[in-house]
Design a protein around this motif. Sequence first.
Motif, mmCIF file in Angstrom:
data_model
loop_
_atom_site.group_PDB
_atom_site.id
_atom_site.type_symbol
_atom_site.label_atom_id
_atom_site.label_comp_id
_atom_site.label_asym_id
_atom_site.label_seq_id
_atom_site.Cartn_x
_atom_site.Cartn_y
_atom_site.Cartn_z
ATOM 1 N N SER A 24 30.053 47.115 43.319
ATOM 2 C CA SER A 24 28.745 46.301 42.724
ATOM 3 C C SER A 24 28.889 46.188 41.099
ATOM 4 O O SER A 24 28.607 44.939 40.906
ATOM 5 N N GLY A 25 30.172 46.820 40.058
ATOM 6 C CA GLY A 25 29.710 45.815 39.317
ATOM 7 C C GLY A 25 29.098 46.464 38.220
ATOM 8 O O GLY A 25 27.942 47.210 39.323
ATOM 9 N N ASP A 26 29.132 46.502 37.004
ATOM 10 C CA ASP A 26 27.862 46.660 36.610
ATOM 11 C C ASP A 26 26.064 44.704 36.717
ATOM 12 O O ASP A 26 27.229 43.961 36.265
ATOM 13 N N THR A 27 25.251 45.750 37.128
ATOM 14 C CA THR A 27 24.329 44.982 37.776
ATOM 15 C C THR A 27 23.870 45.344 37.631
ATOM 16 O O THR A 27 23.282 46.596 37.824
ATOM 17 N N GLY A 28 22.271 44.540 37.347
ATOM 18 C CA GLY A 28 20.489 45.362 37.599
ATOM 19 C C GLY A 28 20.381 45.050 39.144
ATOM 20 O O GLY A 28 21.736 44.215 39.962
ATOM 21 N N TYR A 29 19.614 45.403 39.088
ATOM 22 C CA TYR A 29 19.033 45.162 40.665
ATOM 23 C C TYR A 29 18.264 43.517 41.537
ATOM 24 O O TYR A 29 17.544 42.978 40.759
ATOM 25 N N TYR A 30 18.972 43.305 41.946
ATOM 26 C CA TYR A 30 18.367 41.530 42.799
ATOM 27 C C TYR A 30 19.101 42.076 43.970
ATOM 28 O O TYR A 30 19.814 42.261 45.300
ATOM 29 N N ASP A 31 19.286 40.500 44.626
ATOM 30 C CA ASP A 31 19.113 40.142 46.403
ATOM 31 C C ASP A 31 20.632 39.552 46.621
ATOM 32 O O ASP A 31 21.096 39.858 48.122
ATOM 33 N N VAL A 32 21.523 40.009 45.965
ATOM 34 C CA VAL A 32 23.166 39.882 45.748
ATOM 35 C C VAL A 32 23.195 40.941 47.084
ATOM 36 O O VAL A 32 24.124 40.899 47.863
ATOM 37 N N PHE A 33 22.199 42.441 46.682
ATOM 38 C CA PHE A 33 23.337 42.894 48.372
ATOM 39 C C PHE A 33 23.015 42.727 49.580
ATOM 40 O O PHE A 33 23.764 42.567 50.365
ATOM 41 N N GLU A 34 21.528 41.841 49.620
ATOM 42 C CA GLU A 34 21.502 41.180 50.781
ATOM 43 C C GLU A 34 22.284 39.663 50.632
ATOM 44 O O GLU A 34 22.786 40.059 52.529
ATOM 45 N N GLN A 35 22.878 39.144 50.219
ATOM 46 C CA GLN A 35 23.167 38.390 50.226
ATOM 47 C C GLN A 35 25.211 38.975 50.478
ATOM 48 O O GLN A 35 25.870 38.679 51.161
ATOM 49 N N VAL A 36 25.393 40.133 50.112
ATOM 50 C CA VAL A 36 26.739 40.558 51.355
ATOM 51 C C VAL A 36 27.314 40.735 52.295
ATOM 52 O O VAL A 36 27.713 40.488 52.599
ATOM 53 N N TYR A 37 25.896 41.029 52.559
ATOM 54 C CA TYR A 37 25.646 41.605 53.923
ATOM 55 C C TYR A 37 25.203 40.488 54.674
ATOM 56 O O TYR A 37 26.000 40.150 56.056
ATOM 57 N N GLU A 38 25.000 39.606 54.189
ATOM 58 C CA GLU A 38 24.855 38.008 55.265
ATOM 59 C C GLU A 38 26.195 37.126 55.196
ATOM 60 O O GLU A 38 26.636 37.246 56.434
ATOM 61 N N ARG A 39 27.017 37.825 54.677
ATOM 62 C CA ARG A 39 27.948 37.454 54.039
ATOM 63 C C ARG A 39 29.325 37.645 55.090
ATOM 64 O O ARG A 39 30.699 37.358 55.556
ATOM 65 N N PHE A 40 29.156 38.814 54.839
ATOM 66 C CA PHE A 40 30.650 39.883 55.207
ATOM 67 C C PHE A 40 29.624 41.610 56.843
ATOM 68 O O PHE A 40 31.299 41.486 57.048
ATOM 69 N N GLY A 41 27.946 41.059 56.411
ATOM 70 C CA GLY A 41 28.522 42.700 57.578
ATOM 71 C C GLY A 41 28.694 44.110 56.770
ATOM 72 O O GLY A 41 28.710 43.651 56.308
ATOM 73 N N GLU A 42 28.320 44.842 57.837
ATOM 74 C CA GLU A 42 28.562 45.903 57.536
ATOM 75 C C GLU A 42 29.555 46.547 56.633
ATOM 76 O O GLU A 42 30.793 46.483 56.762
ATOM 77 N N THR A 43 29.239 47.183 55.410
ATOM 78 C CA THR A 43 30.328 47.495 54.067
ATOM 79 C C THR A 43 30.481 49.179 54.607
ATOM 80 O O THR A 43 29.417 50.261 54.735
#
Length: 368
Positions: free
Chosen positions: A254-273
């Motif tokens: 994730s790198g240093d980050t606050g919580y927001y919808d980027v994690f949903e975006q990662v799933y939408e682009r790459f599927g399950e990790t």
Amino acid sequence: MKALKICGKVLLIIVILLAVILVIGLLFLKYYPPIGDTPDKEKQNEYAGKTEQYYDKQFHNENDFTVMTGDQDEKSIKTVPDKTLPAEKIESIERAADGELKVTWLGHSTSLIQLGDKNIFIDPVLSDRSSPVGFAGPERFSELALDIENVPDIDVLFISHDHYDHLDYNVIKAIDGRVSHYVVPLGIDVILKGWGVDESKLHPLYWWDSIELDGITYTLTPAQHYTGRNPLKMNVTLWGGLHIKNSEHSVYYSGDTGYYDVFEQVYERFGETELMLADSGQYDSGWAETHMFPEQTVQAAKDAHAEWLIPVHWGAFVLSNHSWYDPPERAVKAAEEQGVSLATPRLGQTVSYDDISSFNEHWWEEYE
């Protein structure tokens, strides 16, 4: 009259001393090598042409963002352990076999990911202090699992952003000859080039840009954070996380980050990790948008549909007010409540993904 003359001379001396200190400080920030160069006008124009998130000579987050969000939390009396935290010492690291996925957490965010026979080094900080100088700044409270001289050949070195707890001048200078490629956010390449890294090895990326190296795809993911090695030049370089994928495995840091919808975006682009290494330390109510609280880290793993989570950004340096063991305790509790598979390796332990479920020891309780 005599007293006034003496006061005038004293005042003049004070002004001169302050001016000298100011000049020395400015020269230090400009020329002291560990601080690093900053992008020139040509680079700035390039960044502005690439994204609307770059303006006023700075990069900006995707959402409204402020570093300081309120009053800081009360400081714990256990920000560091009573004794130096032990680590499993690593004398040498063999390359993994084809098809294998291994990870070795070395404290804070420093991690070695072995994807097949490729070594990927994440935010390597191996100095005693997270600082541009060796006599001041946050001091490591845990043993160093891997000495600089024992770092193996590195195929890709990733730097998430330019803060001193993620970009270590001493490490770069010491191991550059063993590094084949650097994958970095925009602007970090400028710093590395200034430190003598060959430009041909540098691969600067913007958010969602990808590069394929030896059958592995590296994608810089957005994050909510900020940068600045020089306090007079903030956010002149970019920040981000990294998604890593080959034909058999996937890893998301994730790198240093606050919580927001980027994690949903990662799933939408790459599927399950399969494996997620996520920011879960140095949080505080005073800067609630720059780092995730452990409960948010666990939610982020759910959002990204990660099969396994390893919390990082703790276990080495004090940059916040919480106890040193607060991150794993809260993460474990949240993972149990939210049904997330979480691994907690000791410092220096090498985790094989095939056996990751066995790395669930609450080892920090031995040192609380």
